[in-house]
Design an enzyme around this catalytic site. Structure first.
Site, PDB file in Angstrom:
ATOM      1  N   MET A  66      37.702  -3.170 -38.915  1.00 42.58           N
ATOM      2  CA  MET A  66      39.066  -2.638 -38.806  1.00 42.58           C
ATOM      3  C   MET A  66      39.204  -1.417 -39.725  1.00 42.58           C
ATOM      4  O   MET A  66      40.314  -1.021 -40.072  1.00 42.58           O
ATOM      5  CB  MET A  66      40.092  -3.709 -39.162  1.00 42.58           C
ATOM      6  CG  MET A  66      40.037  -4.888 -38.183  1.00 42.58           C
ATOM      7  SD  MET A  66      41.574  -5.794 -38.025  1.00 42.58           S
ATOM      8  CE  MET A  66      41.822  -6.352 -39.691  1.00 42.58           C
TER       9      MET A  66
ATOM     10  N   LEU B  81      36.602   1.237 -44.851  1.00 41.83           N
ATOM     11  CA  LEU B  81      35.262   0.698 -45.093  1.00 41.83           C
ATOM     12  C   LEU B  81      34.902   0.695 -46.573  1.00 41.83           C
ATOM     13  O   LEU B  81      35.200   1.634 -47.307  1.00 41.83           O
ATOM     14  CB  LEU B  81      34.240   1.528 -44.308  1.00 41.83           C
ATOM     15  CG  LEU B  81      34.514   1.598 -42.799  1.00 41.83           C
ATOM     16  CD1 LEU B  81      33.467   2.477 -42.127  1.00 41.83           C
ATOM     17  CD2 LEU B  81      34.548   0.219 -42.166  1.00 41.83           C
ATOM     18  N   HIS B  82      34.250  -0.386 -46.997  1.00 46.50           N
ATOM     19  CA  HIS B  82      33.739  -0.504 -48.360  1.00 46.50           C
ATOM     20  C   HIS B  82      32.265  -0.905 -48.280  1.00 46.50           C
ATOM     21  O   HIS B  82      31.710  -1.041 -47.176  1.00 46.50           O
ATOM     22  CB  HIS B  82      34.581  -1.512 -49.166  1.00 46.50           C
ATOM     23  CG  HIS B  82      34.772  -2.831 -48.464  1.00 46.50           C
ATOM     24  ND1 HIS B  82      33.726  -3.707 -48.222  1.00 46.50           N
ATOM     25  CD2 HIS B  82      35.875  -3.407 -47.918  1.00 46.50           C
ATOM     26  CE1 HIS B  82      34.187  -4.767 -47.595  1.00 46.50           C
ATOM     27  NE2 HIS B  82      35.490  -4.615 -47.376  1.00 46.50           N
TER      28      HIS B  82
ATOM     29  N   HIS C  92      31.068  -3.499 -45.712  1.00 44.31           N
ATOM     30  CA  HIS C  92      30.841  -3.033 -44.339  1.00 44.31           C
ATOM     31  C   HIS C  92      29.513  -2.279 -44.248  1.00 44.31           C
ATOM     32  O   HIS C  92      28.776  -2.423 -43.276  1.00 44.31           O
ATOM     33  CB  HIS C  92      31.958  -2.065 -43.904  1.00 44.31           C
ATOM     34  CG  HIS C  92      33.324  -2.685 -43.828  1.00 44.31           C
ATOM     35  ND1 HIS C  92      34.325  -2.404 -44.720  1.00 44.31           N
ATOM     36  CD2 HIS C  92      33.843  -3.571 -42.942  1.00 44.31           C
ATOM     37  CE1 HIS C  92      35.410  -3.076 -44.390  1.00 44.31           C
ATOM     38  NE2 HIS C  92      35.149  -3.803 -43.330  1.00 44.31           N
TER      39      HIS C  92
ATOM     40  N   GLN D  67      45.703  -9.829 -33.813  1.00 44.72           N
ATOM     41  CA  GLN D  67      45.332 -10.833 -34.815  1.00 44.72           C
ATOM     42  C   GLN D  67      46.253 -10.840 -36.038  1.00 44.72           C
ATOM     43  O   GLN D  67      45.998 -11.539 -37.008  1.00 44.72           O
ATOM     44  CB  GLN D  67      43.866 -10.663 -35.230  1.00 44.72           C
ATOM     45  CG  GLN D  67      43.541  -9.425 -36.043  1.00 44.72           C
ATOM     46  CD  GLN D  67      42.041  -9.236 -36.227  1.00 44.72           C
ATOM     47  OE1 GLN D  67      41.334  -8.872 -35.307  1.00 44.72           O
ATOM     48  NE2 GLN D  67      41.541  -9.496 -37.425  1.00 44.72           N
TER      49      GLN D  67
ATOM     50  N   GLU E  40      29.780 -12.871 -44.057  1.00 46.18           N
ATOM     51  CA  GLU E  40      29.994 -14.301 -44.343  1.00 46.18           C
ATOM     52  C   GLU E  40      31.241 -14.529 -45.188  1.00 46.18           C
ATOM     53  O   GLU E  40      31.658 -15.664 -45.381  1.00 46.18           O
ATOM     54  CB  GLU E  40      28.768 -14.887 -45.048  1.00 46.18           C
ATOM     55  CG  GLU E  40      27.592 -15.054 -44.102  1.00 46.18           C
ATOM     56  CD  GLU E  40      26.352 -15.604 -44.764  1.00 46.18           C
ATOM     57  OE1 GLU E  40      26.327 -15.700 -46.019  1.00 46.18           O
ATOM     58  OE2 GLU E  40      25.397 -15.919 -44.042  1.00 46.18           O
TER      59      GLU E  40
ATOM     60  N   GLN F 227      35.799 -17.128 -39.497  1.00 41.82           N
ATOM     61  CA  GLN F 227      35.725 -16.177 -38.378  1.00 41.82           C
ATOM     62  C   GLN F 227      34.310 -16.155 -37.785  1.00 41.82           C
ATOM     63  O   GLN F 227      34.129 -16.197 -36.570  1.00 41.82           O
ATOM     64  CB  GLN F 227      36.113 -14.781 -38.880  1.00 41.82           C
ATOM     65  CG  GLN F 227      35.798 -13.656 -37.909  1.00 41.82           C
ATOM     66  CD  GLN F 227      36.338 -12.317 -38.370  1.00 41.82           C
ATOM     67  OE1 GLN F 227      37.528 -12.049 -38.249  1.00 41.82           O
ATOM     68  NE2 GLN F 227      35.486 -11.451 -38.897  1.00 41.82           N
TER      69      GLN F 227
HETATM   70  O1  PAF Z   1      36.690  -8.959 -39.659  1.00 45.49           O
HETATM   71  C1  PAF Z   1      37.330  -8.028 -39.131  1.00 45.49           C
HETATM   72  O2  PAF Z   1      37.382  -6.907 -39.638  1.00 45.49           O
HETATM   73  C2  PAF Z   1      38.071  -8.276 -37.825  1.00 45.49           C
HETATM   74  O3  PAF Z   1      38.586  -9.564 -37.770  1.00 45.49           O
HETATM   75  C3  PAF Z   1      37.206  -7.970 -36.584  1.00 45.49           C
HETATM   76  C4  PAF Z   1      36.000  -8.879 -36.490  1.00 45.49           C
HETATM   77  C5  PAF Z   1      36.739  -6.520 -36.612  1.00 45.49           C
HETATM   78  C6  PAF Z   1      38.049  -8.189 -35.316  1.00 45.49           C
HETATM   79  O4  PAF Z   1      39.161  -7.367 -35.294  1.00 45.49           O
END
Ligand code: PAF
Length: 294
Positions: free
Chosen positions: A30, A33-34, A37, A61, A150, A155
């Site tokens: 989403m 970024l850090h 990611h 979400q 993780e 998720q």
């Molecule tokens: O973990 C996330 O950043 C989000 O839940 C994802 C997997 C990109 C789905 O929108």
């Protein structure tokens, strides 16, 4: 690095990669970024020839009172980071590209049980939003592998089950949590913390670790451990949402059949909701052994 804002463009590039016989790894994000990611991107490079990253703040979400509007959007900085990491393709769709009929008309993918507990209880509908968008993104990109952190252990478990249940032809790969030096799990939401909250935040991981050490030392009254941990978090200024010792496969109560245990916590610090987890596995002689968690 190429940037595509719609799925037709993206699919044309993916077709070309496939014609050239290249394998594709996909990292859905989403944005904001850090290093966590970027560690997913590095793993993706190890697995496949081409790395595709998506940046999409998925409205489906977020609950009505959550931080959708405030969620940090940092596209220019994100692009620079992805370029430096050698990412070949960025998919940054708008809401209409993902939900052309609107969100109300969207078919929803829902994983039972795993999605109802822990974060699923405190964020109703959240995981349906995650599985729906991840399912769509995987169908659009059609990667060989998709990489998830993780830190969001629930998720990751839910995505694995969706892929398994729906026979989706993709390998889901989990990557250990990236932490600051003081143990705080990296998260886009850490930026919301005030300096004072930031100094308290590492206590979440410390409390998880203390609990894990107690189990590894043979302490097996899990209810007592959970309530002690909740108390410690409360005293430090957190508002714990849950602190739970669970079977890592089912995310339900640990039973004598459990082979791996996950200790998962979510707690609010001011307006920021933090989550983290650590794990243990059963060794051949039946003792709990701590697993590296990054
Ligand atoms: O973990 C996330 O950043 C989000 O839940 C994802 C997997 C990109 C789905 O929108």
């Amino acid at each position: 690095m190429r940037t595509c804002n719609n799925k037709a463009q993206l699919q044309a590039f993916v077709q070309q990669y496939r014609k050239e016989g290249l394998t594709v790894a996909f990292v859905p994000t989403m944005g904001n970024l850090h290093q966590g990611h970027l560690d997913l991107v590095r793993k993706a490079h190890k697995l496949c020839d081409v790395v595709i990253v998506s940046i999409f703040v998925n409205p489906l979400q977020f609950g009505p009172n959550e931080d959708l509007d405030a969620y940090p959007r940092t596209m220019a900085a994100d692009k620079e980071k992805l370029f430096s990491e050698g990412v070949q393709l960025l998919y940054a769709p708008c809401v209409e590209d993902i939900y052309p009929q609107g969100m109300e008309q969207q078919t929803v993918v829902s994983v039972p049980d795993l999605g109802d507990t822990l974060c699923g209880s405190s964020r109703p509908g959240h995981f349906d939003g995650v599985t729906t968008v991840v399912n769509k993104l995987l169908n659009i990109v059609q990667p060989d592998s998709a990489i998830f952190g993780e830190k969001d252990f629930q998720q990751l478990s839910i995505v694995r089950k969706m892929v398994d249940d729906l026979c989706m032809p993709v390998t889901i790969v989990g990557v250990a949590t990236t932490r600051d030096e003081d143990g705080l799990a990296l998260s886009s939401r850490n930026g919301y913390l005030s300096p004072e909250e930031r100094s308290i935040a590492p206590l979440l991981h410390q409390t998880l670790n203390t609990c894990r050490e107690a189990i590894a030392c043979g302490f097996d009254n899990f209810l007592q451990l959970e309530s002690h941990a909740r108390m410690q978090l409360l005293q430090a200024g957190f508002e714990p949402d849950y602190f739970a010792i669970r079977d890592a496969r089912t995310l339900q109560t640990v039973t004598e059949d459990s082979e791996e245990v996950a200790i998962l916590a979510a707690a609010r610090l001011g307006n920021t909701r933090l989550i983290d987890n650590v794990r243990l596995s059963l060794n051949p002689v039946g003792d709990w052994r701590m697993l590296a968690d990054g």
